[in-house]
Design a protein around this motif. Structure first.
Motif: not given
Length: 59
Positions: A20-24, A26-28, A30
């Protein structure tokens, strides 16, 4: 394509790419959800194949 780009970005960032340190992550999630909501790729390919066969048989 979005999943391929995100996958590469996640790999470049190593373990941080899936945390959760990066947005990757979450984007993946989604992008993957949208791909599932769009329908199975195999169904789309089958539909395209049937349409092409129907058109070809009318010629």
């Amino acid at each position: 394509m979005a999943l391929k780009v995100l996958n590469t970005a996640m790999q470049v960032h190593g373990a941080a790419g899936v945390s959760s340190d990066t947005v990757f992550a979450h984007l993946w999630a989604t992008a993957r959800t949208l791909r599932i909501a769009d329908g199975p790729d195999e169904v789309h390919l089958g539909t395209i194949g049937k349409l092409k066969l129907q058109r070809a048989s009318k010629l």
